[in-house]
Design a protein around this motif. Structure first.
Motif, PDB file in Angstrom:
ATOM      1  N   VAL A 120      15.403  97.498  13.540  1.00  0.00           N
ATOM      2  CA  VAL A 120      15.693  96.461  12.471  1.00  0.00           C
ATOM      3  C   VAL A 120      16.624  95.235  13.254  1.00  0.00           C
ATOM      4  O   VAL A 120      16.328  94.395  12.962  1.00  0.00           O
ATOM      5  N   PHE A 121      17.689  95.481  13.872  1.00  0.00           N
ATOM      6  CA  PHE A 121      18.454  94.869  14.709  1.00  0.00           C
ATOM      7  C   PHE A 121      17.556  93.900  15.589  1.00  0.00           C
ATOM      8  O   PHE A 121      18.004  92.676  15.819  1.00  0.00           O
ATOM      9  N   ARG A 124      13.831  92.624  13.243  1.00  0.00           N
ATOM     10  CA  ARG A 124      13.720  91.729  11.981  1.00  0.00           C
ATOM     11  C   ARG A 124      14.772  90.624  11.841  1.00  0.00           C
ATOM     12  O   ARG A 124      15.758  90.584  12.577  1.00  0.00           O
ATOM     13  N   ARG A 125      14.405  89.626  10.937  1.00  0.00           N
ATOM     14  CA  ARG A 125      15.529  88.612  10.777  1.00  0.00           C
ATOM     15  C   ARG A 125      15.682  88.821   9.316  1.00  0.00           C
ATOM     16  O   ARG A 125      14.948  88.728   8.506  1.00  0.00           O
ATOM     17  N   PHE A 126      17.036  88.870   8.942  1.00  0.00           N
ATOM     18  CA  PHE A 126      17.374  88.850   7.670  1.00  0.00           C
ATOM     19  C   PHE A 126      18.922  88.214   7.311  1.00  0.00           C
ATOM     20  O   PHE A 126      19.563  88.259   8.396  1.00  0.00           O
ATOM     21  N   PRO A 127      19.252  87.686   6.192  1.00  0.00           N
ATOM     22  CA  PRO A 127      20.678  87.264   6.298  1.00  0.00           C
ATOM     23  C   PRO A 127      21.809  87.960   6.568  1.00  0.00           C
ATOM     24  O   PRO A 127      21.496  89.269   6.012  1.00  0.00           O
ATOM     25  N   GLY A 128      22.623  87.596   7.537  1.00  0.00           N
ATOM     26  CA  GLY A 128      23.655  88.380   7.832  1.00  0.00           C
ATOM     27  C   GLY A 128      23.527  89.394   9.010  1.00  0.00           C
ATOM     28  O   GLY A 128      24.488  89.886   9.291  1.00  0.00           O
TER      29      GLY A 128
ATOM     30  N   MET B   1      24.527  80.003   5.116  1.00  0.00           N
ATOM     31  CA  MET B   1      24.147  80.843   6.081  1.00  0.00           C
ATOM     32  C   MET B   1      22.731  81.379   5.866  1.00  0.00           C
ATOM     33  O   MET B   1      21.768  81.332   6.423  1.00  0.00           O
ATOM     34  N   PHE B   5      17.281  81.136   6.598  1.00  0.00           N
ATOM     35  CA  PHE B   5      16.339  82.120   6.573  1.00  0.00           C
ATOM     36  C   PHE B   5      15.445  81.721   5.322  1.00  0.00           C
ATOM     37  O   PHE B   5      14.138  82.540   5.181  1.00  0.00           O
ATOM     38  N   HIS B  28      14.333  92.100   1.668  1.00  0.00           N
ATOM     39  CA  HIS B  28      14.925  92.569   2.639  1.00  0.00           C
ATOM     40  C   HIS B  28      15.528  94.063   2.579  1.00  0.00           C
ATOM     41  O   HIS B  28      16.277  94.382   3.422  1.00  0.00           O
ATOM     42  N   TYR B  32      18.039  96.334   5.082  1.00  0.00           N
ATOM     43  CA  TYR B  32      19.374  96.816   4.569  1.00  0.00           C
ATOM     44  C   TYR B  32      19.450  98.264   4.767  1.00  0.00           C
ATOM     45  O   TYR B  32      20.684  98.847   5.068  1.00  0.00           O
ATOM     46  N   ILE B  35      19.488 100.193   7.975  1.00  0.00           N
ATOM     47  CA  ILE B  35      21.025  99.795   8.905  1.00  0.00           C
ATOM     48  C   ILE B  35      22.209 100.508   8.196  1.00  0.00           C
ATOM     49  O   ILE B  35      23.185 100.492   8.611  1.00  0.00           O
TER      50      ILE B  35
END
Lengths: 304, 314
Positions: A120-121, A124-128, B1, B5, B28, B32, B35
Motif C-alpha cells: 500500500v505504501f 497506492r496514493r491516498f491522503p496522508g 493536503m 489527490f 481508500h 487505511y 496499513i
C-alpha cells in the motif's frame, strides 16, 4: 550482488594495475602488506569462529574432560550421547517445539502484515500516505522499545497473556523496519503496469495483493522473514519476562535456565549439546540464503 | 493536503470537509485498513506502555496491593540510589569501552574486505557475519566458561604462559572484559556488512582521480573514504550506542549482573526491581527509571544525529 562484485573487482584490478605502476616500491613491500591483510583477516575470522569450536567440542566431552588442565582442545572420546540426553532427560523436544511455534507464528504474521502495508505504501496514493510513512520510519529509528519491559509485562498480565506465547507473537507482527524493507522491495521490484492491469481486470485490492504482489515479492520476503525468524528465535528478554512454566519455555530460554543451576549441578556436556541445537537453525538458514540475505541487507543499507 | 489527490475529472463543487472526508474514506478505506495493523499494534503495545510507565512512575506499587500516589518520590529515590548511580556509571564506561571499538573495527574490517586483491572475500565475509545470527545466550554461556573461575579455558591458557589466573567474573573491574568482548563479538559482523555496503556504493572513479594526483592509500582513506562514509559512521554510532544502553543478555548470562553490581546495566536493573526477582516488585521505581532511560536514549540519539548533520553542512 554477483554483478555488483564483478563490476567492482574488474574496475579495481585496473586501478590496482595503475597503482602498481605508479608506486614503484614505496614503504612496505607489496607482498608483505598483502600478507599482513590476510593475517589480520584470518585472526579476526578465527576469533569469530573459535567460540563455536569450543561449543561443539565441549558438547562431546564429559565434565571431567572439559575442565582438564591443560585444557583439551578436542574430545578424546566424543560422547555423542549428550545429544540424546537433552531429548530424553532435558525435555528439549518441547522447548524446540515451543521455539518453532513462536518463531513460525511471529514470522508468518510479519510477512503478511509488512508486505501488505509495504504494498500500500509503495503503490497506492491516498491522503496522508507520506506522513504516515514518515511516522513508520521514525518509530523504526526510535530506540526505546526494550526499555518499556515493565509496563509491557503489566499489560500482558492485564490481558491474561502471561505464560502464553501471545506476547511473543502478536505485538511484533508489524515491525516498522520490515514494512520499510518491503516497501522498498515492492516499489522497485514490481512494475506499476502489472498492478494496474490486475485492477482493470476487476480484481479487488486484496486480490491483487494475493495474486500479483505476494508471489513477486518472495525474494524480499525471504530477507525479511529470515531476519525476523532469527531475531525471535534468539530472543531472551521477552521470553524471560512472560514465559513462566517449564513446559512453555523456548529453547533459548531453556539453555539459559539450565546454565544458571549451581555450577556443581550443571552437566556441561548436555548443556553444550543443547546450545549447539539452539544455535544451529539460524546458522543453517543463514548459510542456505546467505547470498540473498547479504545482498538484501547491503541494498537496504545503501538506500537507508 | 487532500486537495492534491482530488480526481481532476470530478466536476468542480467546493466540497464540505465532511463530504471530502467521506469520499476519501469510501475510495481508500482498504488502503487505511491494510496499513492499520502497524498503527494499532504500535499504539497498544508500545505507545500505551510508555504513557502507562509515566503514570506508574508517580506511584508506589508492588503489583499486588493497591498503588499509592507518591508524586516525584520515585524519581528522587532513583536518582539518589547508589545502585542506580552505579548503573549509569557502568553504562557510561561501557559506552567509552565499546563505542569507539564498535566503530573502528567494522571500518577497518570493511576496508580490508573491500581491497581489490583480496581472494576468498565471500568466505571471510560469511564467517565474520556468523555471530550476528547466533544465539547470544548460547555463546554467552560459552563465554562464561571461557572466562570462568580458575579452571576456565582462558585462565588455563594464560597460566600456561605464566599469567593469572584472573578472576574475570568475580573482580569488579575485570568483569567488564567478558561483557565488552561478547558485545563486540556479537555486533561487528553486522556493522562490518553495513560498512561494506557503504564502501561498495562509492564510485571507484574518485579513487582513480586521487591516484592521478598521487594520493597515498592512507590519505585516500582519510580524505575520500571516511567523508563519504559519514552517514554510515553516524549509523554505526547510533546503533552501537543503543546496543550498549540496552545490554541485557550479556550481563545476565555471563556475570549475572555481579560482581558487586559492577556490570549492572539499565535493562537488567529495571527488570530486577520491576519484576521483583530480588524481593518485592518496585514498579514505581522501575517505571521512573524506564522514563529516565527512554529520555536519555532519545536525547543521545537525536544529539548524535544533529551534531553529525551540522558538521556535514559545514
Amino acid at each position: 550482488m554477483a554483478v555488483q562484485t564483478d563490476r567492482l573487482s574488474s574496475q579495481s584490478t585496473t586501478v590496482d594495475a595503475t597503482r602498481q605502476a605508479r608506486s614503484g616500491g614505496v614503504g612496505v613491500p607489496r607482498s608483505l602488506s598483502r600478507a599482513l591483510v590476510y593475517l589480520v583477516l584470518l585472526i579476526v575470522v578465527l576469533l569469530m569462529v573459535a567460540p563455536f569450536y569450543f561449543l561443539v567440542s565441549g558438547s562431546l566431552m564429559d565434565r571431567g574432560e572439559m575442565f582438564k588442565i591443560p585444557p583439551h582442545l578436542y574430545p578424546a572420546n566424543p560422547i555423542w550421547d549428550n545429544f540424546r540426553t537433552i531429548f530424553t532427560d532435558y525435555n528439549f523436544a518441547t522447548y524446540l517445539k515451543n521455539s518453532v511455534i513462536v518463531s513460525g507464528a511471529q514470522t508468518a504474521g510479519v510477512l503478511f502484515f509488512s508486505s501488505l502495508a509495504g504494498f500500500v505504501f509503495a503503490k497506492r496514493r491516498f491522503p496522508g500516505r507520506d506522513w504516515l510513512f514518515i511516522f513508520v520510519l521514525i518509530t523504526a529509528a526510535m530506540p526505546s522499545g526494550q526499555t518499556t519491559i515493565i509496563p509491557f509485562y503489566l499489560l500482558m498480565s492485564k490481558l491474561g497473556w502471561i505464560n502464553t506465547f501471545w506476547p511473543l507473537i502478536i505485538p511484533w507482527w508489524a515491525p516498522p523496519l520490515s514494512i520499510f524493507l518491503m516497501r522498498q522491495y515492492i516499489a522497485n521490484g514490481i512494475p506499476d503496469e502489472l498492478i494496474d492491469a490486475s485492477r482493470l481486470d476487476g480484481t479487488g485490492l486484496f486480490g491483487t495483493y494475493l495474486r500479483i504482489v505476494l508471489p513477486l515479492s518472495i525474494p524480499g520476503l525471504v530477507v525479511v522473514g529470515i531476519m525476523q525468524f532469527v531475531a525471535i528465535w534468539n530472543d531472551f528478554l521477552y521470553g524471560l519476562l512472560v514465559l513462566k512454566s517449564d513446559d512453555m519455555r523456548t529453547a533459548t530460554l531453556a539453555i539459559a535456565v539450565l546454565s544458571q543451576r549451581s555450577q556443581a549441578a550443571t552437566l556441561y556436556g548436555p548443556l553444550f549439546a543443547g546450545i549447539v541445537v539452539v544455535t544451529l537453525p539460524p546458522i543453517i538458514l543463514y548459510f542456505i540464503f546467505q547470498r540473498r540475505l547479504t545482498s538484501g541487507l547491503l541494498a537496504g543499507s545503501i538506500r537507508g | 493536503m487532500s486537495s492534491v489527490f482530488v480526481q481532476p475529472s470530478a466536476p468542480y463543487r467546493p466540497p464540505s470537509r465532511w463530504q471530502a472526508f467521506r469520499r476519501v474514506l469510501k475510495e481508500h478505506w482498504q488502503d487505511y485498513l491494510f496499513i492499520s495493523p502497524f498503527f494499532i499494534l504500535f499504539a497498544v503495545f508500545f505507545a500505551y506502555p510508555i504513557f502507562w510507565a509515566l503514570q506508574l512512575s508517580f506511584q508506589k506499587w508492588d503489583g499486588v496491593t493497591d498503588p499509592t500516589w507518591v508524586g516525584l518520590d520515585n524519581y528522587r529515590f532513583v536518582l539518589r540510589d547508589p545502585i542506580t548511580r552505579q548503573m549509569f556509571y557502568n553504562t557510561f564506561r561501557f559506552l567509552i569501552l565499546i563505542v569507539p571499538l564498535g566503530i573502528m573495527l567494522p571500518l577497518v574490517l570493511g576496508v580490508l574486505l573491500n581491497l581489490s586483491f583480496l581472494r576468498f572475500r565471500g568466505i571471510f565475509r560469511t564467517l565474520i557475519f556468523i555471530p550476528t545470527v547466533s544465539s547470544l545466550v548460547g555463546i554467552g554461556i560459552v563465554w562464561k566458561l571461557l572466562f570462568g573461575a580458575a579452571n576456565g579455558w582462558l585462565n588455563a591458557v594464560l597460566s600456561h604462559v605464566g599469567l593469572g589466573p584472573y578472576k574475570w567474573l568475580k573482580d569488579a573491574h575485570l568483569a567488564q572484559v567478558p561483557i565488552v568482548t561478547l558485545a563486540l563479538w556479537g555486533s561487528i559482523g553486522f556493522t562490518t556488512l553495513i560498512v561494506l555496503g557503504g564502501l561498495q556504493a562509492i564510485d571507484e572513479d574518485i579513487y582513480d582521480a586521487a591516484k592521478i594526483d598521487g594520493a597515498s592509500p592512507f590519505s585516500q582513506f582519510w580524505q575520500i573514504t571516511l567523508p563519504l562514509l559519514r552517514p554510515i559512521v553516524v549509523f554505526l554510532l547510533i546503533t552501537t550506542t543503543i546496543m550498549v544502553m540496552t545490554l541485557f543478555s550479556q550481563p545476565y548470562i555471563v556475570t549475572e549482573g555481579g560482581p558487586s553490581n559492577q556490570p549492572l546495566t539499565p535493562l537488567l536493573h529495571i527488570y530486577r526491581i520491576g519484576v521483583g526477582s530480588t524481593g518485592a516488585a518496585r514498579i514505581g521505581d522501575a517505571s521512573a527509571l524506564t522514563f529516565i532511560l527512554s529520555i536519555v536514549m532519545i536525547t543521545v540519539v537525536v544529539m548524535q544525529f544533529l551534531i553529525t548533520r551540522r558538521r556535514e553542512s559545514d
